[in-house]
Design a protein around this motif. Structure first.
Motif, PDB file in Angstrom:
ATOM      1  N   ALA A 163       2.448  15.681 -22.492  1.00  0.00           N
ATOM      2  CA  ALA A 163       2.038  14.674 -21.411  1.00  0.00           C
ATOM      3  C   ALA A 163       2.741  13.412 -21.133  1.00  0.00           C
ATOM      4  O   ALA A 163       3.114  13.252 -19.982  1.00  0.00           O
ATOM      5  N   GLU A 164       3.330  12.940 -22.069  1.00  0.00           N
ATOM      6  CA  GLU A 164       4.107  11.817 -22.231  1.00  0.00           C
ATOM      7  C   GLU A 164       5.463  12.263 -21.526  1.00  0.00           C
ATOM      8  O   GLU A 164       5.850  11.269 -20.661  1.00  0.00           O
ATOM      9  N   GLU A 196      -1.160  10.274 -18.178  1.00  0.00           N
ATOM     10  CA  GLU A 196      -1.237  11.184 -19.403  1.00  0.00           C
ATOM     11  C   GLU A 196      -2.540  11.644 -19.725  1.00  0.00           C
ATOM     12  O   GLU A 196      -2.645  12.775 -20.110  1.00  0.00           O
TER      13      GLU A 196
END
Length: 495
Positions: free
Chosen positions: A118-119, A104
């Protein structure tokens, strides 16, 4: 610390991220090796304009070495049972899961993504490997039987061989997973060219799984598309080329592949219409466009970027949409609660700004946003363009940034015609409370995915891919494994 504009601010983290970079080199034959050229490419954090690191420029010779490694490994990998290949894919998923924070952080630094995006990317990549691990063991096909008198037919599903892969900059690790997982699950080996702007998480994945995947099964060559991508597409020992990218890139790949008559798998651009009928839940539709139109900063081929709303509710819907978009939070990686981040690069940032200038020249109304945000970083305000007439350039040109347009229609037939009047056919959505309309309208829309009362909801079990200029072939689902396989019919004479 914030950077002020008239309406929007950029939230920034108190301290910069400290990503873990992959080794320098090309990943060929199970290890990082020196490139045959001394050329390098700077990798930039687009939210700060800082040069993070460098990767090799890549050459034809690098591609040839990677393809040779994939050819050498393909028979042994194809000979493995589906169970054994599945076990490798599950181990890859576990490795990504165990290194989630590392991936991440690295993805955010390389792309300017906010934490939520990103997660989601990393979670989706993990799920893609786990799904493909199961799908690799569950092919379905015609049963062996007599389909001609005294002849028994058996259908074998085989890997195609060596697959060349070209992935984009908007979802670097996720798009790599969308290709790697089904390609390996179907028994192929591969050579992958990540975007020269965003190769870091793909290279990091190679580093972390080097001891899990047999040498030569996965190879990665960094470098420009005109060199690395073109050589992959034309290489006589590459059996199929798969690309996620722009229409122009897909056309170049298909043209280069034609010389050796190899198969191509194209997931290209989009200009997704959001058709809002008079009976729709307008607040839900506005919130849906806020999420799906500006996810990943609008750098998304399925983004809800073109709203067609019934004229009777257009004023109310536009008011709700402008209010929603005015509340969007912008931030650099590491900042709290940011919804959108920066554009991927200076070049793309400038392309989006040129598109906004063209919108102004066309005399269209920018109801909110429409400006660059002072640096550092390549940030642009979330933008809503209203009162868009039929046939305006913005209705067909893919801006690929935080820009959504609103136009109106007067009846169902016009809505269908206008939604379909684009070269793209990737995704669309329909917003209505009418059950009959919710069943009939999607059937008439010429798009590979149509959502009803939502947009940009992805399920790994369901296929993703488009029609028309958006390409052909399917990612995700068991259809992806079909795309990276070939069928062979063996018929036995029992007479």
């Amino acid at each position: 610390m914030t950077t002020e504009t008239a309406l929007f601010t950029v939230r920034r983290a108190e301290s910069s991220l400290a990503p873990s970079f992959p080794p320098f080199g090309q990943f060929i034959g199970g290890a990082f090796v020196p490139s045959s050229s001394s050329e390098t490419v700077d990798i930039v954090n687009p939210a700060t304009e800082e040069v993070l690191t460098q990767v090799p420029g890549g050459t034809v010779e690098d591609v040839d070495a990677a393809v040779a490694a994939a050819v050498a490994a393909k028979d042994a990998w194809a000979a493995k049972t589906p169970r054994d290949r599945s076990a490798v894919l599950l181990k890859i998923a576990d490795i990504i899961e165990a290194n989630r924070e590392l991936f991440e952080t690295l993805e955010a630094a390389n792309t300017g993504k906010p934490a939520a995006v990103a997660e989601d990317d990393i979670s989706s990549a993990i799920d893609t490997f786990r799904f493909s691990a199961g799908a690799a063991r569950a092919y379905s096909t015609l049963g062996a039987d007599d389909y001609a008198e005294n002849h028994t037919s058996v259908v074998h599903r085989e890997p195609v061989g060596v697959v060349g892969v070209i992935t984009p900059w908007n979802y670097p690790l996720l798009m790599a997973a969308w290709k790697i997982a089904p390609i390996l699950g179907a028994g192929n080996t591969l050579v992958l060219k990540p975007s020269e702007q965003t190769p870091l998480t793909t290279l990091k994945l190679a580093e972390l799984i080097a001891d899990v995947v047999p040498a030569g099964v996965i190879n990665i060559v960094t470098g420009p598309g005109r060199v690395v991508g073109n050589r992959l597409s034309e290489h006589p020992d590459v059996d199929l080329v798969a690309i996620t990218g722009s229409v122009g890139s897909g056309q170049k790949v298909a043209a280069a592949a034609a010389g050796s008559v190899k198969r191509v798998h194209l997931e290209l651009g989009g200009k997704a219409p959001v058709v809002v009928f008079a009976d729709a839940d307008l607040e839900a539709a506005a919130k849906g466009v806020r999420s799906a139109g500006f996810w990943n900063g609008g750098q998304e081929c399925g983004a809800a970027c073109r709203v067609l709303v019934h004229e009777s509710v257009a004023e109310k819907f536009t008011e709700l949409l402008v209010r929603e978009i005015s509340e969007i939070t912008i931030g650099a990686p590491g900042a709290d609660d940011a919804e959108i981040g920066s554009m991927i690069s200076k070049a793309h940032y400038e392309r989006v700004l040129v598109a906004l200038d063209e919108i102004r020249k066309d005399g269209l109304t920018i109801a909110v946003g429409g400006n660059a945000i002072d640096g550092p970083g390549y940030f642009i305000e979330p933008t809503v363009v209203t009162n868009v007439p039929a046939g305006a350039a913005i209705t067909s040109n893919e801006i690929f940034g935080p820009v959504v347009s609103v136009e109106t229609f007067s009846n169902d037939e016009e809505a269908i015609t206008r939604a379909n009047e684009t070269i793209y056919g990737l995704a669309a959505s329909v917003w209505t409370k009418d059950s009959a309309r919710s069943l009939t309208i999607p059937r008439k829309l010429d798009f590979g995915t149509v959502w009803v009362n939502s947009h940009l909801v992805i399920a790994t079990e369901m296929p993703w891919g488009g029609f028309k200029g958006s390409g052909y072939g399917r990612d995700l689902s068991s259809y992806a494994l079909d795309d990276f396989s070939r069928t062979k019919h063996v018929m036995y004479n029992r007479g």
